[in-house]
Write a protein that holds these residues in place. Structure first.
Motif, PDB file in Angstrom:
ATOM      1  N   SER A  49     -18.207-118.463 -16.154  1.00 18.52           N
ATOM      2  CA  SER A  49     -16.891-118.310 -16.781  1.00 18.52           C
ATOM      3  C   SER A  49     -16.365-116.888 -16.555  1.00 18.52           C
ATOM      4  O   SER A  49     -15.178-116.685 -16.273  1.00 18.52           O
ATOM      5  N   SER A  50     -17.271-115.907 -16.648  1.00 14.65           N
ATOM      6  CA  SER A  50     -16.879-114.517 -16.407  1.00 14.65           C
ATOM      7  C   SER A  50     -16.406-114.335 -14.962  1.00 14.65           C
ATOM      8  O   SER A  50     -15.415-113.636 -14.706  1.00 14.65           O
ATOM      9  N   ASP A  51     -17.102-114.987 -14.022  1.00 14.56           N
ATOM     10  CA  ASP A  51     -16.679-114.907 -12.610  1.00 14.56           C
ATOM     11  C   ASP A  51     -15.284-115.504 -12.425  1.00 14.56           C
ATOM     12  O   ASP A  51     -14.466-114.977 -11.662  1.00 14.56           O
ATOM     13  N   TYR A  87     -26.205-119.220 -20.714  1.00 12.59           N
ATOM     14  CA  TYR A  87     -25.967-118.007 -19.917  1.00 12.59           C
ATOM     15  C   TYR A  87     -25.352-118.350 -18.557  1.00 12.59           C
ATOM     16  O   TYR A  87     -24.463-117.651 -18.066  1.00 12.59           O
ATOM     17  N   ALA A  88     -25.858-119.431 -17.933  1.00  9.42           N
ATOM     18  CA  ALA A  88     -25.333-119.819 -16.615  1.00  9.42           C
ATOM     19  C   ALA A  88     -23.843-120.136 -16.718  1.00  9.42           C
ATOM     20  O   ALA A  88     -23.041-119.683 -15.895  1.00  9.42           O
ATOM     21  N   ALA A 132     -12.954-115.688 -14.683  1.00 14.66           N
ATOM     22  CA  ALA A 132     -11.988-114.773 -15.314  1.00 14.66           C
ATOM     23  C   ALA A 132     -11.687-113.593 -14.397  1.00 14.66           C
ATOM     24  O   ALA A 132     -10.525-113.183 -14.247  1.00 14.66           O
ATOM     25  N   ASP A 157     -21.850-116.860 -17.589  1.00 15.55           N
ATOM     26  CA  ASP A 157     -21.739-115.965 -16.432  1.00 15.55           C
ATOM     27  C   ASP A 157     -20.698-116.493 -15.447  1.00 15.55           C
ATOM     28  O   ASP A 157     -19.911-115.730 -14.880  1.00 15.55           O
ATOM     29  N   ASP A 197     -30.657-120.812 -21.317  1.00 16.25           N
ATOM     30  CA  ASP A 197     -30.418-120.600 -19.877  1.00 16.25           C
ATOM     31  C   ASP A 197     -29.118-121.260 -19.444  1.00 16.25           C
ATOM     32  O   ASP A 197     -28.341-120.688 -18.663  1.00 16.25           O
ATOM     33  N   ARG A 232     -12.012-122.147 -16.350  1.00 18.38           N
ATOM     34  CA  ARG A 232     -12.672-121.185 -17.251  1.00 18.38           C
ATOM     35  C   ARG A 232     -12.679-121.721 -18.681  1.00 18.38           C
ATOM     36  O   ARG A 232     -13.683-121.635 -19.382  1.00 18.38           O
ATOM     37  N   ARG A 290     -30.045-120.670  -9.351  1.00 17.37           N
ATOM     38  CA  ARG A 290     -31.133-120.329 -10.280  1.00 17.37           C
ATOM     39  C   ARG A 290     -31.259-121.399 -11.362  1.00 17.37           C
ATOM     40  O   ARG A 290     -32.346-121.843 -11.688  1.00 17.37           O
ATOM     41  N   GLU A 335     -20.263-115.311  -4.663  1.00 23.47           N
ATOM     42  CA  GLU A 335     -21.711-115.170  -4.427  1.00 23.47           C
ATOM     43  C   GLU A 335     -22.478-115.185  -5.746  1.00 23.47           C
ATOM     44  O   GLU A 335     -23.534-115.815  -5.855  1.00 23.47           O
ATOM     45  N   VAL A 343     -27.432-118.978 -27.262  1.00 25.88           N
ATOM     46  CA  VAL A 343     -27.742-117.746 -27.976  1.00 25.88           C
ATOM     47  C   VAL A 343     -26.570-117.207 -28.797  1.00 25.88           C
ATOM     48  O   VAL A 343     -26.714-116.871 -29.957  1.00 25.88           O
ATOM     49  N   ARG A 344     -25.402-117.096 -28.119  1.00 28.12           N
ATOM     50  CA  ARG A 344     -24.271-116.505 -28.823  1.00 28.12           C
ATOM     51  C   ARG A 344     -23.289-117.574 -29.291  1.00 28.12           C
ATOM     52  O   ARG A 344     -22.191-117.287 -29.700  1.00 28.12           O
TER      53      ARG A 344
END
Lengths: 409, 153
Positions: B44-46, B38-39, B48, B42, B35, B138, B84, B76, B151-152
């Motif tokens: 980091s993607s925002d 992933y948090a 980027a 995610d 978790d 990032r 979460r 957001e 996971v990855r």
């Protein structure tokens, strides 16, 4: 000459109308993370949709009746009901996603929160479905949807290493930092997005609306076998553009603006403006198609008057269903649910519902009582059976993969 | 089934539902690590995505409204991810890591807010500095994700 114009218009409409919110989002998500390694899934889906759209179009042209109309008669009310419930619920979910997609497109130019735009969009979609002529709905948004060709231009402008893109597509090589479970989840999602059930309902019902006869089978085949594959190329262009621009940055696509970002990177403001027009046309056109498809499916199953070729006061039940579906779609979106999440769920459930949609088409297209000399040939049957097996595998795998991967995380 | 029995079942179900709904999720170490991974990924993607939009805006290659919507969406989304993750009860052994992740998510969220504010005010002079900070943050998030080894990872 008129015939050629008709064929050209049909092909252009098929290209522009091929991509909807599910294709936009899923292809961009896959492109950003997996590059072109999953293009094979889009291609398999493309073969499937061409095959079954041709069958359903042929059924409509020969019998003058649409899919659901024949399913209950040919397979009985119980199977017809199962078919209706499964396919109709997925189409309704897709309708919600498409209306959300229109609102998201308008948000990109107005910067007004999409939830506030939803009631306006729902009202306009309903008015168009009620008042506009069928040809206008089909052609206007299909032609405008051609704006999405800008993705292909963007890929060209980005001057990629074509050999590397082709190699990745040919070897289906999964990026090393991704899991196989996620890879297969997205393979099923792409397959579901390419073969969305409403596409064949709309196609066959549209054939009845336009009063196709056996003489129109050639034009219909040109639309399917030229228009759809060219539309599929747009999906592949979205994948490539996302891989080239978002992949290196590590952006996992989760919003419509990120789907359009590769075009902005490649072509600046003009490209971005064109792609937003394409988003609007693709989602609005698909919203009209899915809205009509919900009405088509229920009305055809119940045997009531349906369609745009009948005056609204003669097809009140059909228009009531369309209106009610629009209210439900707007209501769901007004809860604040993310339309992109609805889209992600809808493509997975599309995959689940595929056998319910495509098995009856194969059965009806094989019935000489309905089809006469236009019954399926051995090639169509062999391909149809192979495709049905793939559809069944995708359908069984979709939900376990969705749960296992946490929706492709 | 008799009516009182059905009512009793319903009452038990409602009590259980409301009791468990108040309880924060308590993942084991492996689940917590995934978790957290992933948090961080995610978010980091925002970062980027925000960086990419800001660079295009700097070069005048996207419309202001588009950039604004993109940045609000990224902000957001990062906020939802942080909320979460923060609502989870970490295993005791992961207290320090939970704190580290929460801090990283919080500072990333603050930076996205600052970026959105600058874009809404069309404060162009702030763009280069913000773009640089977005890249640094990032990279820090990517390092954290690798350290977590989820996971990855």
């Amino acid at each position: 000459m008129k015939k050629y114009i008709q064929v050209a218009l049909g092909i252009l409409t098929a290209i522009g109308g091929f991509v909807d919110i599910g294709d936009l989002v899923t292809n961009a998500q896959v492109g950003a993370r997996f590059g072109t390694s999953l293009v094979w899934s889009t291609l398999v889906g493309l073969v499937g949709i061409c095959l079954f759209a041709e069958m359903s179009g042929r059924v409509a042209a020969v019998s003058g009746r649409a899919t659901f109309d024949l399913v209950r008669e040919r397979l009985g009310p119980r199977f017809g009901m199962l078919n209706l419930v499964g396919s109709m619920l997925v189409t309704l979910l897709t309708y919600i996603a498409e209306i959300g997609g229109v609102a998201l497109s308008l948000e990109l130019v107005s910067s007004v929160q999409h939830v506030l735009i939803v009631p306006f969009v729902a009202l306009v979609v309903w008015l168009v479905l009620w008042r506009a002529k069928f040809n206008l709905i089909e052609n206007a948004f299909g032609i405008l949807g051609l704006a999405l060709i800008v993705f292909a231009v963007a890929v060209w402008q980005l001057a990629p290493d074509w050999g590397s893109l082709a190699h990745q597509a040919a070897t289906a090589a999964k990026p090393h930092d991704e899991l196989w479970s996620t890879y297969w989840y997205y393979a099923v999602a792409l397959f579901g997005a390419a073969m969305t059930p409403y596409e064949v309902f709309f196609f066959s019902s549209g054939g009845v609306e336009e009063k196709w006869s056996t003489e129109d089978i050639g034009v219909m085949r040109a639309n399917v076998f030229i228009g759809f594959p060219l539309g599929g190329l747009l999906s592949i262009a979205i994948v490539a553009a996302a891989w080239l621009t978002l992949g290196p940055l590590g952006v996992s696509v989760g919003s419509l603006d990120q789907v359009g970002l590769p075009v902005a990177v490649a072509m600046g403001k003009i490209g971005l403006a064109i792609v937003i027009v394409g988003f609007f046309a693709a989602t609005f056109g698909a919203a009209c198609e899915t809205g009509l498809s919900v009405g088509y499916s229920i009305s055809q199953y119940l045997g009531t008057q349906w369609g745009k070729f009948v005056r609204p006061d003669k097809a009140t039940f059909f228009h009531l269903v369309v209106g009610l579906s629009t209210v439900i779609a707007a209501g769901v979106l007004l809860t604040g649910v993310d339309p992109i999440k609805v889209t992600e769920v809808s493509v997975v459930f599309s995959a689940v519902a595929l056998p319910l949609t495509y098995f009856p088409i194969l059965v009806v297209a094989n019935d000489p009582d309905y089809m006469g000399e236009h019954v399926n040939g051995p090639v169509a049957n062999a391909l149809g059976t192979v495709m049905l097996v793939l559809v069944l595998v995708a359908s069984i795998a979709a939900i376990p993969l969705m749960i296992w991967t946490g929706m492709g995380r | 089934m008799h009516r009182p029995a059905s009512l009793l079942l319903l009452a038990v179900a409602l009590t259980l539902a409301s009791a468990t709904a108040c309880e924060p999720a308590q993942p084991d170490h492996e689940d917590w690590r995934d978790d957290a991974y992933y948090a961080v990924s995610d978010t980091s993607s925002d970062m980027a995505a925000a960086y990419a939009v800001l660079r295009q805006l700097e070069r005048d290659r996207v419309m202001g409204n588009f950039a604004q919507v993109s940045l609000v969406t990224a902000e957001e989304h990062a906020g939802k991810v942080a909320d979460r993750f923060g609502a989870e009860q970490q295993p005791e052994a992961d207290d320090a890591r939970q704190h580290r992740v929460e801090e990283a998510l919080s500072s990333a969220g603050d930076l996205l807010t600052a970026t959105r504010e600058a874009v809404v005010r069309r404060n162009r002079s702030a763009y280069p500095g913000l773009a640089s900070r977005l890249t640094q943050t990032r990279r820090a998030l990517d390092r954290l994700a690798t350290d977590l080894g989820g996971v990855r990872g």
